[in-house]
Design an enzyme around this catalytic site. Structure first.
Site, PDB file in Angstrom:
ATOM      1  N   HIS A  96      -0.494   3.294  -8.033  1.00 46.94           N
ATOM      2  CA  HIS A  96      -0.722   4.202  -7.782  1.00 46.94           C
ATOM      3  C   HIS A  96      -2.375   4.234  -8.567  1.00 46.94           C
ATOM      4  CE1 HIS A  96       1.803   5.353  -5.914  1.00 46.94           C
ATOM      5  NE2 HIS A  96       2.949   5.365  -6.844  1.00 46.94           N
ATOM      6  N   LEU A 142       0.962  -1.240  -0.009  1.00 42.92           N
ATOM      7  CA  LEU A 142      -0.109  -0.212  -0.172  1.00 42.92           C
ATOM      8  C   LEU A 142       0.965   1.117  -0.011  1.00 42.92           C
ATOM      9  CD1 LEU A 142      -2.532  -0.695   3.017  1.00 42.92           C
ATOM     10  CD2 LEU A 142      -3.162  -0.784  -0.061  1.00 42.92           C
ATOM     11  N   ASP A 143       0.939   2.212  -1.053  1.00 45.00           N
ATOM     12  CA  ASP A 143       1.090   3.469  -0.592  1.00 45.00           C
ATOM     13  C   ASP A 143       1.637   4.674   0.296  1.00 45.00           C
ATOM     14  OD1 ASP A 143       1.343   3.099  -3.226  1.00 45.00           O
ATOM     15  OD2 ASP A 143      -0.671   4.976  -3.588  1.00 45.00           O
ATOM     16  N   LYS A 144       2.236   5.545   1.064  1.00 42.83           N
ATOM     17  CA  LYS A 144       2.706   5.729   2.297  1.00 42.83           C
ATOM     18  C   LYS A 144       1.475   6.205   2.761  1.00 42.83           C
ATOM     19  CE  LYS A 144       5.696   9.180   4.176  1.00 42.83           C
ATOM     20  NZ  LYS A 144       6.735   9.880   4.747  1.00 42.83           N
TER      21      LYS A 144
END
Length: 259
Positions: free
Chosen positions: A211, A101-103
């Site tokens: 993303h 998962l993205d930050k």
């Protein structure tokens, strides 16, 4: 069971690393040095040693983690806190994250030492659905929804996304939803947004492009402010888990077998 699989599932390290241990002559089976990582062993009766120490088979391990925003999906990072920093009380040797998962994205992240489980979830050919809840600046009309559901281009020369599912929860002005957004711990509440349109909903995709959810929504004029993964296949994020908390998933759980 293959020797390298046994070692990886016994918290000795990831599959690639334990293969090197075997090739370096560090592993014995029933007192004999073994050089081939792929040999079959009996995990119940054979005695496996690494550097003279008998290895106890721990088996497959699964964790459900509610990832908070602000940490990165990595084992180590020189700057940021990682998801593994939340597992100080666990032996995480051989454990790896399933996807990432993205930050700034929150929600469901799975960790395991089961490579087959990871491949089952992450292989694009399996089309495992992943559902995300979002808040975004912008609005979604019927045409936008149709584009997202049928597949949409993420840029010039880019392959169109696979069909998705979208469920719009709320459409209105940002100021109408400020308190609700704050309850989600939205960090970028901004008065300059008050009279702008805002929308929330659930987007379900079966791919894993970089993303992707943010880019899909941006393609129809929506800028994501908050993103949370709530499910992967049949596995749903446990509502009782606070941000940064985790729990074990047992092999007997139906949700593990149904993914």
């Amino acid at each position: 069971m293959r020797l390298d699989k046994f070692l990886a599932q016994s918290d000795l390290g990831m599959r690639k690393r334990v293969r090197d241990y075997v090739k370096d002559g560090c592993v014995k089976v029933n007192g004999e040095v073994i050089w081939e990582p792929a040999i079959e062993i009996n995990e119940s009766s054979d005695v496996i040693e690494y550097l003279g120490k008998v290895i106890v088979y721990t088996g497959k391990v699964y964790y459900m983690f509610n990832k908070p925003a602000g940490c990165v999906t990595a084992r180590k990072d020189a700057v940021n806190k990682t998801v593994f920093d939340y597992f100080d009380n666990e032996n995480m040797n051989g454990i790896f994250h399933v996807g990432r998962l993205d930050k700034d994205t929150e929600g469901l992240l799975l960790l395991t030492n089961d490579g087959e489980f990871e491949r089952k979830l992450m292989d694009p050919q399996n089309h495992v659905e992943k559902t995300y809840f979002f808040w975004a600046l912008g609005s979604l009309d019927k045409e936008d929804i149709k584009q997202l559901e049928q597949g949409i281009s993420l840029g010039k020369g880019k392959i169109q996304t696979a069909p998705s599912k979208i469920e719009v929860q709320k459409n209105g002005l940002y100021k109408e939803f400020e308190q609700e957004m704050a309850s989600e711990n939205l960090c970028n509440i901004n008065q300059n947004y008050y009279n702008l349109p805002a929308v929330s909903g659930y987007l379900t995709i079966s791919e894993g492009r970089n993303h992707q959810v943010k880019r899909m929504l941006k393609a129809v004029g929506c800028y994501v402010l908050y993103l949370k993964r709530v499910s992967i296949g049949a596995l749903k994020l446990d509502d009782s888990l606070e941000r940064g908390q985790y729990r074990h998933l047992a092999l007997s759980e139906d949700e593990c077998n149904e993914v």
